[in-house]
Every structure is written in C-alpha cells, then in structure tokens.
Design an enzyme around this catalytic site. Structure first.
Site, short mmCIF file in Angstrom:
data_model
loop_
_atom_site.label_atom_id
_atom_site.label_comp_id
_atom_site.label_asym_id
_atom_site.label_seq_id
_atom_site.Cartn_x
_atom_site.Cartn_y
_atom_site.Cartn_z
N HIS A 174 0.81 -1.23 0.00
CA HIS A 174 0.00 0.00 0.00
C HIS A 174 0.84 1.26 0.00
CE1 HIS A 174 -4.01 -1.84 0.82
NE2 HIS A 174 -3.21 -2.85 1.07
N ASP A 383 3.40 9.57 -0.66
CA ASP A 383 2.22 8.79 -0.27
C ASP A 383 1.97 7.72 -1.33
OD1 ASP A 383 -0.05 8.14 1.24
OD2 ASP A 383 -0.70 10.22 1.40
C1 GDG Z 1 -2.07 3.81 3.45
C2 GDG Z 1 -1.10 4.51 2.49
C3 GDG Z 1 -2.85 4.43 0.70
C4 GDG Z 1 -8.71 9.34 8.43
N1 GDG Z 1 -9.13 9.98 9.53
C5 GDG Z 1 -10.37 9.50 9.79
C6 GDG Z 1 -10.70 8.55 8.81
N2 GDG Z 1 -9.65 8.47 7.99
C7 GDG Z 1 -9.62 7.61 6.80
C8 GDG Z 1 -9.69 8.40 5.53
C9 GDG Z 1 -9.07 7.44 4.54
C10 GDG Z 1 -8.04 6.72 5.41
O1 GDG Z 1 -8.39 6.92 6.76
C11 GDG Z 1 -6.63 7.24 5.19
O2 GDG Z 1 -6.15 6.71 4.00
P1 GDG Z 1 -4.96 7.40 3.20
O3 GDG Z 1 -4.87 6.74 1.88
O4 GDG Z 1 -5.21 8.85 3.10
O5 GDG Z 1 -3.64 7.18 4.08
P2 GDG Z 1 -2.94 6.00 4.98
O6 GDG Z 1 -3.66 5.79 6.25
O7 GDG Z 1 -1.52 6.45 5.13
O8 GDG Z 1 -3.02 4.68 4.09
C12 GDG Z 1 -1.85 5.34 1.47
C13 GDG Z 1 -3.69 3.63 1.67
O9 GDG Z 1 -2.88 2.92 2.63
C14 GDG Z 1 -4.53 2.59 0.93
O10 GDG Z 1 -3.73 1.79 0.12
O11 GDG Z 1 -3.69 5.26 -0.08
O12 GDG Z 1 -0.95 5.92 0.54
O13 GDG Z 1 -0.18 5.34 3.21
O14 GDG Z 1 -9.98 6.49 4.10
O15 GDG Z 1 -11.03 8.74 5.27
N3 GDG Z 1 -11.87 7.90 8.76
C15 GDG Z 1 -12.78 8.19 9.75
N4 GDG Z 1 -12.51 9.08 10.74
C16 GDG Z 1 -11.34 9.76 10.81
O16 GDG Z 1 -11.13 10.57 11.72
N5 GDG Z 1 -13.95 7.58 9.73
#
Ligand code: GDG
Length: 475
Positions: A174, A383
C-alpha cells in the site's frame, strides 16, 4: 452495530477459499454501556479499502486484534470470518512500532525521517511474519487464493509458499516501494526481496514502484527479469504490476447526498462564521503527510496579506496515529506549536484561522467536512496513493470544490485536474492554494467533472477485481 464476540461467536478455525492476511483485523474492540465488550469495524486506509471486497468474496481475514498478550479464537463479525493472531507487548514494540514503523515506513517514504536499524527488531519481524504465515497455512483450503497485505508482512509470501505450494499467493504493497539506492541501505534487503518473491503476483500502487522492485531483484538477487516478469531458478514466474487502489465511490456519494450530511456541512460553515473560503486537510498525524508545510504555506498567505482573516479559514483534522513511536510524538508537538503560532499571530477576535482537530470522526462527519470545504489540501511529501483525495472528489456530488494535491501522492497520476503542487516548495504551495481559491466556478466544475469520472470508473471493486483476475490468470 458492534457484535458480542468472541465468546458468543467463537468457532473452530475456518477453511477458506479466499484469505486476506493483514497486520490488523478490520475491527476494533468497544466497551458497551453495560460493560460488555464487542467489536466495531475500524476506520483507516487498508480497512476502508478491503472491507467491501471481503463482503463480496466470502473469505477469512487473518490479523492482529489490537490487544497485546491476548489469545483469541476465530470469530465472526458482521458475517466476516476473523482469525486473530496474538502479539506480545514486546513484539508490538519490536515488530510493529520498531521494524515496521520506524525502519520500513520512513525508508519506503524517501527517508523523510531517518530509519533505525536494530537486529532485535528484525528478529521480531521474522518471528511474527512466521506466525502469520503459519496461521494462513492452517486456514487456507486446498488451492485457495491468499492475499497478503502491506509492508508489515513482506516475508509471509515465501514462508507460506514453502509450507503450502498449492496456494495462489498475491501480495499488495500500500505504500511506495523505494528506489534501489534507498532500499539497498536495509541490512536484510535480500531476505525482504525473497520474501516477496514467494508470491505469484506482487502488486504496487504505481508503475515506478513495480519497476523499482524488478530492478532490485535483478541487481540484488540475480534472477532473470523481463519487463514485469521475473523467472526464478525453478522456472516459477512472479509478476510485478501496478494496481492503483481506490475507494467505495458509490458509498461515499450516497453518504454525501444525504440531507443530514448537507445540513451538517452548512452547520460547519456557520460555526466558522461563514467564511468565503474553507480549506480542509484530513490526515493521519504522520510526518509523510506534509501537514507542517501546508499549514506554514497557509500561515504565510495570511501574514503576507495575500489573504485576510475573514476571507479564509483552514480546518485540519489530524487523526491520532502511532503515538508510541518517537517521531510521531515530536511531530505532534511541532504541529501544536505551529497552529498556536498561526492563530496567535492572527490578532483578531473571532473564529481562528486554523481549526485544528487532533481526533478521529465518524464517516458521516468526514463526508460533511468534505462537502463543507471549498478547497481540499492534500500535500504529502510521499504517499502510496492517498484515499482522502479520492474521497473528497467522490463526495462532491454538487460538482463544486477544488483539490490541491501533491505531485508525490500516488493519486496525482489519476487526478490530473487537481491543482498539483510540490510540497517542498512553500511558494509553489501558496500559489497553488491561491489559484484554487480564485479560480472561477466553471473552471472548477470542469476539473471536478473529470476527476469524478476517474473515481467513478476506477473504484475499489475495480481495483480488487483487476488484482484478483491477474492473480488467478495462468501464465
Ligand atoms: C495507506 C497509504 C494508501 C482518516 N481519519 C479518519 C478517517 N480516515 C480515513 C480516511 C481514509 C483513510 O483513513 C486514510 O487513507 P490514506 O490513503 O489517506 O492514508 P494512509 O492511512 O496512510 O493509508 C496510502 C492507503 O494505505 C490505501 O492503500 O492510499 O498511501 O499510506 O480512508 O477517510 N476515517 C474516519 N474518521 C477519521 O477521523 N472515519
């Protein structure tokens, strides 16, 4: 609804045709008002990504349940078969906080923070990967498809293949896969590469990451490679390909369309004094996400006088994350200070320029925030993909809103109509944010239409289908 488990739903080890192996189970333990414990599906990148896939595939999910020094039987939650893997407190420290999050995570993200190398951490990583592989070997039915997730479990594919050569094994990373010069710093680089080569298919977010992996295998392991194919000495073929992850686009759209979401979005704007522009950031509090750079750029727009206090406010949601890892504690202090300084310098009574929320929220609140914002600011230094950028686009059912997006997020490959910025260039970010705020509505609508088409046509189920179809394909 949280389910009462494991006691009420405990069952024997299942035998599954489709098995997901990930560091964490997709649930968190909750204590109810009557003192009983249950489980609730947890938020987060990996979980948001795989939950819908599991539901439609009727599989088993192997992962840690989140509590150190506790053994649990397999159980079901919301019709998902969950198979807990125990970790001791020391393993959490050495395998998870240590090798996964203080060695691999910074190294795979361009060494934004210095990675630490400790031999005890590595030994714990090997031992825990062995435990996950053994559990998968027990759970998987003859000829099953096993899909191993992410950087915490890179040794599992090989360990599993050694005990269960009948399985079809896929692996998906990821996070970014680093260039050869950085990867080569790892004392255990060869073991990691060989671990991944146990899979039939190794998936990455972007083509460059897959190319980095193939190049490293050629250079460091000496196996024959041809484009995205690697031939092992025994003739087995391993493929390395990109599969850009996505979101449940329709699910986010539906949430965004609900009248309650619209009402809440209006209320958020109202509470902030109905500013002309709301800028929004939503991230795990992580040094890869570029929160400091983004807030500094916004602060300078105010102190320069390019923006006045009544014109724009910034909401930054920073979800607590990895709080026991030193780098994350330091980051939290840095961001606290920075927000305090920007707000302290604003010199007026009324809504603060930056509303900083170090907290996590339900999805409904996230959707309302996405709808309340004029400009979504997603500026990671590196990212793998970034689902927040895609979620924002999915939630803009009104066709309005602008996205400022880092070139170094995987999502930038697909969301080309965003205002793309280099997060290391503060002046460039200031111009990007201003351009997003000052563009006329028709221009923004044109950009949003194109981005919405992209996330509609390439959603999470398309991602999972394409990975699994490629994994099942005979070569
Ligand atoms: C890794 C990779 C890749 C965040 N705060 C809250 C919340 N979130 C949810 C967001 C989103 C998820 O968490 C974060 O996903 P990201 O992709 O932005 O980042 P990582 O956590 O670093 O994820 C990344 C991912 O894996 C998938 O392959 O895209 O590059 O680093 O869905 O909405 N959700 C809720 N409350 C929050 O306060 N409900």
């Amino acid at each position: 609804m949280p389910s009462r488990s494991p006691s009420s739903a405990a069952r024997a080890t299942p035998s599954a045709d489709f098995v997901v192996v990930a560091n964490r189970l997709p649930v968190d333990r909750v204590v109810e008002s009557d003192g009983q414990t249950g489980w609730r599906t947890s938020p987060g990148g990996l979980v948001s990504a795989l939950e819908p896939v599991m539901r439609s595939n009727d599989g088993a999910w192997i992962g840690w349940h989140g509590n150190p020094d506790e053994r649990l039987d397999a159980f079901t939650h919301n019709d998902l078969e969950l198979v807990p893997v125990p970790l001791s407190a020391q393993e959490v420290q050495e395998y998870y906080e240590g090798f996964s999050n203080a060695t691999l995570w910074p190294l795979y993200h361009d060494v934004i923070a210095p990675p630490e190398f400790h031999r005890e951490w590595w030994e714990a990583y090997v031992a825990v990967n062995r435990r996950f592989a053994d559990r998968a070997a027990e759970v998987a039915a003859e000829g099953a498809v096993v899909w191993v997730q992410d950087y915490q479990l890179q040794l599992v594919p090989r360990m599993l293949r050694e005990s269960r050569p009948d399985l079809r094994i896929g692996f998906f990373l990821h996070i970014p896969f680093p260039p050869t010069e950085l990867f080569s710093q790892i004392p255990w680089r060869r073991q990691l590469l060989e671990g991944l080569l146990g899979a039939d298919l190794v998936g990455f977010q972007l083509p460059e990451a897959a190319a980095n992996f193939v190049r490293l295998v050629r250079q460091r392991v000496g196996y024959k490679t041809q484009r995205d194919h690697i031939t092992l000495p025994d003739g087995r073929q391993v493929r390395a390909k990109p599969f850009a992850i996505s979101i449940d686009t329709a699910g986010f759209e539906e949430l965004a369309r609900q009248p309650a979401t619209e009402r809440r979005a209006a209320e958020i704007r109202e509470n902030l004094g109905n500013p002309r522009q709301i800028l929004l950031g939503v991230d795990r509090l992580d040094y890869t996400k570029g929160l400091g750079q983004r807030l500094r750029a916004f602060g300078e727009l105010l102190s320069d006088g390019a923006l006045d206090d009544n014109e724009a406010v910034f909401i930054q949601v920073a979800t607590p994350s990895r709080e026991r890892v030193d780098q994350y504690r330091l980051l939290r202090d840095d961001i606290d200070r920075l927000v305090g300084r920007i707000n302290g310098e604003s010199g007026h009574i009324g809504p603060q320029p930056v509303t900083y929320l170090h907290s996590s929220y339900p999805r409904t609140e996230m959707a309302a925030l996405y709808r309340a914002a004029d400009v979504m600011v997603v500026t990671p230094l590196r990212d793998g993909m970034n689902l927040v950028a895609k979620e924002f686009v999915a939630c803009r059912v009104d066709g309005a809103g602008a996205l400022v997006l880092s070139e170094f997020a995987g999502a930038a490959d697909e969301l080309k109509q965003a205002f793309l910025v280099n997060p290391y260039d503060i002046n460039g970010m200031k111009s990007g944010m201003l351009a997003a705020m000052r563009s006329d509505k028709r221009e923004l609508a044109r950009r949003m239409r194109a981005m919405r088409k992209q996330v509609t046509e390439h959603d999470i189920s398309a991602w999972a289908d394409s990975f699994l179809t490629e994994l099942r394909r005979e070569v």
